[in-house]
Design a protein around this motif. Structure first.
Motif, PDB file in Angstrom:
ATOM      1  N   LEU A   1       0.836  -1.209   0.000  1.00  0.00           N
ATOM      2  CA  LEU A   1       0.000   0.000   0.000  1.00  0.00           C
ATOM      3  C   LEU A   1       0.869   1.257   0.000  1.00  0.00           C
ATOM      4  O   LEU A   1       0.557   2.235  -0.686  1.00  0.00           O
ATOM      5  N   LEU A   2       1.956   1.237   0.764  1.00  0.00           N
ATOM      6  CA  LEU A   2       2.875   2.376   0.770  1.00  0.00           C
ATOM      7  C   LEU A   2       3.530   2.527  -0.599  1.00  0.00           C
ATOM      8  O   LEU A   2       3.700   3.651  -1.093  1.00  0.00           O
ATOM      9  N   LEU A   3       3.878   1.417  -1.211  1.00  0.00           N
ATOM     10  CA  LEU A   3       4.508   1.456  -2.531  1.00  0.00           C
ATOM     11  C   LEU A   3       3.580   2.100  -3.559  1.00  0.00           C
ATOM     12  O   LEU A   3       4.013   2.898  -4.404  1.00  0.00           O
ATOM     13  N   THR A   4       2.303   1.785  -3.491  1.00  0.00           N
ATOM     14  CA  THR A   4       1.324   2.395  -4.394  1.00  0.00           C
ATOM     15  C   THR A   4       1.285   3.904  -4.202  1.00  0.00           C
ATOM     16  O   THR A   4       1.222   4.674  -5.177  1.00  0.00           O
ATOM     17  N   LYS A   5       1.336   4.336  -2.955  1.00  0.00           N
ATOM     18  CA  LYS A   5       1.284   5.770  -2.658  1.00  0.00           C
ATOM     19  C   LYS A   5       2.519   6.502  -3.178  1.00  0.00           C
ATOM     20  O   LYS A   5       2.414   7.570  -3.798  1.00  0.00           O
ATOM     21  N   VAL A   6       3.706   5.973  -2.911  1.00  0.00           N
ATOM     22  CA  VAL A   6       4.919   6.692  -3.336  1.00  0.00           C
ATOM     23  C   VAL A   6       5.013   6.743  -4.859  1.00  0.00           C
ATOM     24  O   VAL A   6       5.562   7.704  -5.420  1.00  0.00           O
ATOM     25  N   LYS A   7       4.479   5.746  -5.538  1.00  0.00           N
ATOM     26  CA  LYS A   7       4.448   5.792  -7.004  1.00  0.00           C
ATOM     27  C   LYS A   7       3.550   6.938  -7.479  1.00  0.00           C
ATOM     28  O   LYS A   7       3.897   7.647  -8.433  1.00  0.00           O
ATOM     29  N   GLN A   8       2.408   7.112  -6.822  1.00  0.00           N
ATOM     30  CA  GLN A   8       1.503   8.215  -7.183  1.00  0.00           C
ATOM     31  C   GLN A   8       2.176   9.557  -6.952  1.00  0.00           C
ATOM     32  O   GLN A   8       2.109  10.463  -7.804  1.00  0.00           O
ATOM     33  N   TRP A   9       2.832   9.712  -5.804  1.00  0.00           N
ATOM     34  CA  TRP A   9       3.479  10.986  -5.486  1.00  0.00           C
ATOM     35  C   TRP A   9       4.655  11.254  -6.426  1.00  0.00           C
ATOM     36  O   TRP A   9       4.883  12.397  -6.832  1.00  0.00           O
ATOM     37  N   ALA A  10       5.419  10.211  -6.759  1.00  0.00           N
ATOM     38  CA  ALA A  10       6.552  10.372  -7.676  1.00  0.00           C
ATOM     39  C   ALA A  10       6.076  10.782  -9.066  1.00  0.00           C
ATOM     40  O   ALA A  10       6.713  11.603  -9.739  1.00  0.00           O
ATOM     41  N   LEU A  11       4.959  10.224  -9.494  1.00  0.00           N
ATOM     42  CA  LEU A  11       4.416  10.558 -10.810  1.00  0.00           C
ATOM     43  C   LEU A  11       3.991  12.023 -10.875  1.00  0.00           C
ATOM     44  O   LEU A  11       4.119  12.669 -11.925  1.00  0.00           O
ATOM     45  N   ALA A  12       3.525  12.564  -9.760  1.00  0.00           N
ATOM     46  CA  ALA A  12       3.050  13.949  -9.724  1.00  0.00           C
ATOM     47  C   ALA A  12       4.164  14.963  -9.525  1.00  0.00           C
ATOM     48  O   ALA A  12       3.906  16.176  -9.568  1.00  0.00           O
ATOM     49  N   SER A  13       5.408  14.497  -9.328  1.00  0.00           N
ATOM     50  CA  SER A  13       6.470  15.438  -8.944  1.00  0.00           C
ATOM     51  C   SER A  13       7.822  15.156  -9.603  1.00  0.00           C
ATOM     52  O   SER A  13       8.854  15.563  -9.072  1.00  0.00           O
ATOM     53  N   ASN A  14       7.822  14.452 -10.730  1.00  0.00           N
ATOM     54  CA  ASN A  14       9.083  14.117 -11.410  1.00  0.00           C
ATOM     55  C   ASN A  14      10.010  13.313 -10.509  1.00  0.00           C
ATOM     56  O   ASN A  14      11.239  13.480 -10.554  1.00  0.00           O
ATOM     57  N   GLY A  15       9.429  12.450  -9.695  1.00  0.00           N
ATOM     58  CA  GLY A  15      10.220  11.661  -8.766  1.00  0.00           C
ATOM     59  C   GLY A  15      10.948  10.511  -9.434  1.00  0.00           C
ATOM     60  O   GLY A  15      10.509   9.978 -10.465  1.00  0.00           O
ATOM     61  N   HIS A  16      12.089  10.134  -8.835  1.00  0.00           N
ATOM     62  CA  HIS A  16      12.905   9.028  -9.330  1.00  0.00           C
ATOM     63  C   HIS A  16      13.042   7.976  -8.227  1.00  0.00           C
ATOM     64  O   HIS A  16      12.904   8.274  -7.033  1.00  0.00           O
ATOM     65  N   PHE A  17      13.370   6.759  -8.644  1.00  0.00           N
ATOM     66  CA  PHE A  17      13.687   5.686  -7.701  1.00  0.00           C
ATOM     67  C   PHE A  17      15.064   5.123  -8.043  1.00  0.00           C
ATOM     68  O   PHE A  17      15.459   5.082  -9.219  1.00  0.00           O
ATOM     69  N   ARG A  18      15.766   4.716  -7.011  1.00  0.00           N
ATOM     70  CA  ARG A  18      17.100   4.155  -7.221  1.00  0.00           C
ATOM     71  C   ARG A  18      17.028   2.813  -7.938  1.00  0.00           C
ATOM     72  O   ARG A  18      16.076   2.059  -7.784  1.00  0.00           O
ATOM     73  N   LEU A  19      18.081   2.531  -8.690  1.00  0.00           N
ATOM     74  CA  LEU A  19      18.173   1.262  -9.404  1.00  0.00           C
ATOM     75  C   LEU A  19      19.304   0.408  -8.831  1.00  0.00           C
ATOM     76  O   LEU A  19      20.272   0.929  -8.261  1.00  0.00           O
ATOM     77  N   PHE A  20      19.165  -0.899  -8.969  1.00  0.00           N
ATOM     78  CA  PHE A  20      20.310  -1.769  -8.744  1.00  0.00           C
ATOM     79  C   PHE A  20      21.338  -1.473  -9.843  1.00  0.00           C
ATOM     80  O   PHE A  20      21.026  -0.860 -10.860  1.00  0.00           O
ATOM     81  N   GLU A  21      22.571  -1.908  -9.624  1.00  0.00           N
ATOM     82  CA  GLU A  21      23.612  -1.635 -10.617  1.00  0.00           C
ATOM     83  C   GLU A  21      23.226  -2.235 -11.966  1.00  0.00           C
ATOM     84  O   GLU A  21      22.833  -3.395 -12.060  1.00  0.00           O
TER      85      GLU A  21
ATOM     86  N   SER B   1      24.185  -2.510 -16.346  1.00  0.00           N
ATOM     87  CA  SER B   1      25.286  -2.465 -17.312  1.00  0.00           C
ATOM     88  C   SER B   1      25.354  -1.112 -18.017  1.00  0.00           C
ATOM     89  O   SER B   1      26.401  -0.706 -18.503  1.00  0.00           O
ATOM     90  N   GLU B   2      24.212  -0.409 -18.053  1.00  0.00           N
ATOM     91  CA  GLU B   2      24.190   0.908 -18.699  1.00  0.00           C
ATOM     92  C   GLU B   2      24.713   2.010 -17.799  1.00  0.00           C
ATOM     93  O   GLU B   2      24.875   3.151 -18.226  1.00  0.00           O
ATOM     94  N   GLY B   3      24.964   1.695 -16.530  1.00  0.00           N
ATOM     95  CA  GLY B   3      25.468   2.691 -15.599  1.00  0.00           C
ATOM     96  C   GLY B   3      24.399   3.606 -15.042  1.00  0.00           C
ATOM     97  O   GLY B   3      24.715   4.639 -14.449  1.00  0.00           O
ATOM     98  N   LEU B   4      23.136   3.258 -15.225  1.00  0.00           N
ATOM     99  CA  LEU B   4      22.049   4.089 -14.699  1.00  0.00           C
ATOM    100  C   LEU B   4      21.938   3.932 -13.191  1.00  0.00           C
ATOM    101  O   LEU B   4      22.112   2.837 -12.652  1.00  0.00           O
ATOM    102  N   LYS B   5      21.650   5.040 -12.501  1.00  0.00           N
ATOM    103  CA  LYS B   5      21.482   5.018 -11.047  1.00  0.00           C
ATOM    104  C   LYS B   5      20.033   5.206 -10.628  1.00  0.00           C
ATOM    105  O   LYS B   5      19.633   4.767  -9.556  1.00  0.00           O
ATOM    106  N   TYR B   6      19.254   5.883 -11.469  1.00  0.00           N
ATOM    107  CA  TYR B   6      17.880   6.216 -11.109  1.00  0.00           C
ATOM    108  C   TYR B   6      16.961   5.970 -12.306  1.00  0.00           C
ATOM    109  O   TYR B   6      17.393   5.983 -13.468  1.00  0.00           O
ATOM    110  N   ALA B   7      15.691   5.773 -11.983  1.00  0.00           N
ATOM    111  CA  ALA B   7      14.660   5.665 -13.013  1.00  0.00           C
ATOM    112  C   ALA B   7      13.560   6.657 -12.676  1.00  0.00           C
ATOM    113  O   ALA B   7      13.015   6.629 -11.568  1.00  0.00           O
ATOM    114  N   LYS B   8      13.256   7.538 -13.614  1.00  0.00           N
ATOM    115  CA  LYS B   8      12.140   8.462 -13.419  1.00  0.00           C
ATOM    116  C   LYS B   8      10.851   7.670 -13.536  1.00  0.00           C
ATOM    117  O   LYS B   8      10.633   6.952 -14.518  1.00  0.00           O
ATOM    118  N   TRP B   9       9.989   7.783 -12.526  1.00  0.00           N
ATOM    119  CA  TRP B   9       8.828   6.907 -12.479  1.00  0.00           C
ATOM    120  C   TRP B   9       7.889   7.128 -13.655  1.00  0.00           C
ATOM    121  O   TRP B   9       7.276   6.171 -14.148  1.00  0.00           O
TER     122      TRP B   9
END
Length: 334
Positions: free
Chosen positions: A161-181, A183-191
């Motif tokens: 339920l918390l995960l659903t909420k943070v996804k909604q808030w990230a979508l409304a605010s250009n939020g990103h989430f951290r990625l596991f390592e 091969s492309e070297g990306l650190k974050y994913a914009k939701w």
């Protein structure tokens, strides 16, 4: 490990100094007084030795704190330099203060509680579990959680339920989430980009439920074994490019009628004591999710933690730096 080894070596030297002091006292008692049986009287019943031991322990702790601060000072300087680059956004900082002031946050610190309004079988099991001891059972008046097993059970059910909420808030605010390592070297994913990409979603490093070992450590050292004071078992983190994005996320949280914000730590505030987190800054929210689903499952009394962090600060949070911070936090007993 090197830090521990050096401090252990220092402790050995201090023990030798104390032993030498005691030996000199004994020799003085025997040679000057001439009566070995009066050693106890000369030493004043051992009080000087006790005072010396206490002084040495306090001195050793002060020295370890000083050495600990030296080791994290480099990390603090990096965080301070990062803060210098963003602190001029006074408009966003002021807006953050205005929004947090409008949340109507209560003065008392929140506690983990079992909701009394829920009439579901889940809550009934929590309240009447036969295996709970008297110490673990919820208090009849405030219904605070007293069992760590119970707290984790609720947190595991609430995490989606918390995960659903943070996804909604990230979508409304250009939020990103951290990625596991990757091969492309990306650190974050914009939701907003990742939500329709199942392959990218699988690479996201969600906050998840707090490790049991760390929870037990905090309970024993900081909370006097009061389970209801542990507020970050169920937690998530959203990362942002700018303070303006954090402001938008905070606005989304404040407008969410299914959320009750109970505490806000604004580490972007000018009067924040930066040594508490060694220069690291974020906006930390403790909140409850009050939806029809959480009420039905008896989860609406659980307090979650959501961190709103600038990516520039998160980039500096290396495993080595975090280990140094944890060592310093352990030294100061937090």
């Amino acid at each position: 490990a090197g830090f521990v080894a050096r401090e252990a070596f220092l402790a050995q030297i201090l023990v030798l100094v104390i032993a030498s002091f005691v030996l000199i006292e004994l020799l003085f008692a025997v040679l000057v007084v001439g009566d070995a049986w009066r050693v106890r009287e000369v030493l004043g019943g051992g009080r000087p030795v006790v005072i010396l031991f206490t002084s040495i322990i306090l001195l050793c702790r002060a020295l370890m704190l000083y050495r600990g601060k030296q080791r994290i000072n480099r990390d603090k300087k990096a965080y301070d330099a990062c803060w210098e680059l963003v602190k001029d956004d006074t408009s966003s900082l002021r807006q953050i203060q205005i929004i947090t002031a409008s949340l109507g946050i209560p003065d008392e610190k929140p506690r983990q509680a079992i909701p009394t309004k829920s009439s579901t079988r889940t809550t009934a099991v929590f309240l009447k579990h036969k295996k709970m001891t008297k110490h673990q059972a919820p208090d009849a008046e405030d219904h605070v959680v007293r069992s760590l097993d119970q707290l984790y059970c609720i947190a595991l059910f609430l995490q989606p339920l918390l995960l659903t909420k943070v996804k909604q808030w990230a979508l409304a605010s250009n939020g990103h989430f951290r990625l596991f390592e990757t091969s492309e070297g990306l650190k974050y994913a914009k939701w907003s980009d990742a939500r329709n990409d199942p392959a990218l979603i699988r690479k996201i490093k969600w906050g998840g439920v707090k490790g049991v070992d760390r929870s037990i450590e905090k309970l024993c050292r900081s909370y006097q074994s009061q389970v209801s004071k542990l507020l970050d078992v169920c937690r998530e983190c959203i990362c942002f490019d700018t303070l303006a994005d954090i402001t938008r996320c905070l606005e989304a949280v404040s407008r969410d009628l299914e959320v009750e914000v109970l505490r806000c730590k604004n580490r972007f505030s000018g009067d924040y004591t930066v040594w508490e987190t060694c220069g690291y800054r974020d906006l930390m929210l403790n909140l409850r999710i009050v939806t029809s689903e959480s009420i039905h499952q008896g989860l609406d009394g659980h307090v979650c933690e959501v961190q709103l962090v600038l990516k520039s600060f998160m980039d500096l949070r290396t495993e080595e730096g975090h280990a140094r911070y944890k060592m310093y936090r352990d030294l100061i007993g937090k």
